[in-house]
Design an enzyme around this catalytic site. Structure first.
Site, short mmCIF file in Angstrom:
data_model
loop_
_atom_site.label_atom_id
_atom_site.label_comp_id
_atom_site.label_asym_id
_atom_site.label_seq_id
_atom_site.Cartn_x
_atom_site.Cartn_y
_atom_site.Cartn_z
N ASP A 1 0.85 -1.19 0.00
CA ASP A 1 0.00 0.00 0.00
C ASP A 1 0.89 1.24 0.00
O ASP A 1 1.97 1.23 0.57
CB ASP A 1 -0.95 0.01 1.20
CG ASP A 1 -0.26 0.37 2.50
OD1 ASP A 1 0.76 -0.27 2.80
OD2 ASP A 1 -0.72 1.27 3.19
N SER A 2 0.43 2.27 -0.68
CA SER A 2 1.14 3.54 -0.75
C SER A 2 2.56 3.33 -1.27
O SER A 2 2.74 2.80 -2.36
CB SER A 2 1.10 4.23 0.62
OG SER A 2 1.57 5.54 0.54
#
Length: 195
Positions: free
Chosen positions: A180-181
């Site tokens: 994520d990210s």
């Protein structure tokens, strides 16, 4: 007279103790090259406070309460620290899925071992019958690009070795990367390089 001085001194002592406590909570050591360090410290303290409040309001289940059958091990893959999640033993002869996970945090914050990352990896391992490897790549300011990427790539290549896939009974055709990210960026770069 003694009682009066106690009541006059008490607010001063409480104020000093509160000030020292807040300063201890807010202060984090930062490299001298970072400008306006106090702004970053205050932002970090705000994030930590928000996370504590959210956990307390929503409630926090102990690690053992989330997928208790999942075996968790902190090991290294070719010198890179990882947390390995193994699902409960299934039927004999069945190969499992493999999943590499890279946590987010702007290449400077976070750990796959803590909070929601750990809980999600436990659940994914259990529900998908997957061996999940959460990579603890090095972060800024201790290191700079491309070190986090190289850590993830090194761990991925080690994970994809025939020896490791065999040891954990993983189907080599059913291995994925995720994140994520900033971890999503690392996952995309690693998958392109490994491909």
């Amino acid at each position: 007279s003694m009682r009066l001085s106690f009541y006059l001194l008490l607010p001063v002592v409480v104020t000093v103790l509160l000030t020292v406590s807040v300063a201890y909570y807010v202060y984090i050591p930062l490299p001298d090259s970072i400008q306006e360090q106090w702004k970053l410290m205050m932002l970090d303290a705000g994030f930590r406070t928000t996370m504590h409040l959210v956990r307390n309001i929503l409630g926090s289940e102990p690690d053992g309460g989330v997928a208790p059958g999942v075996k968790v091990s902190d090991i290294t893959f070719a010198g890179v620290p990882v947390r390995l999640y193994e699902p409960p033993a299934g039927g004999e002869g069945h190969l499992r899925r493999g999943l590499m996970f890279f946590h987010g945090g702007g290449w400077a914050l976070g750990s796959g071992k803590k909070g929601s990352y750990d809980k999600i990896n436990r659940m994914v391992s259990d529900e998908l019958n997957a061996v999940v490897v959460s990579v603890e790549y090095q972060m800024y300011p201790e290191v700079h690009f491309p070190v986090p990427y190289l850590d993830c790539l090194t761990a991925a290549k080690h994970f994809l070795s025939a020896e490791v896939l065999s040891r954990y009974a993983i189907d080599p055709d059913r291995v994925a990367v995720s994140g994520d990210s900033a971890g999503g960026n690392l996952a995309a770069a690693v998958s392109q390089e490994v491909r």
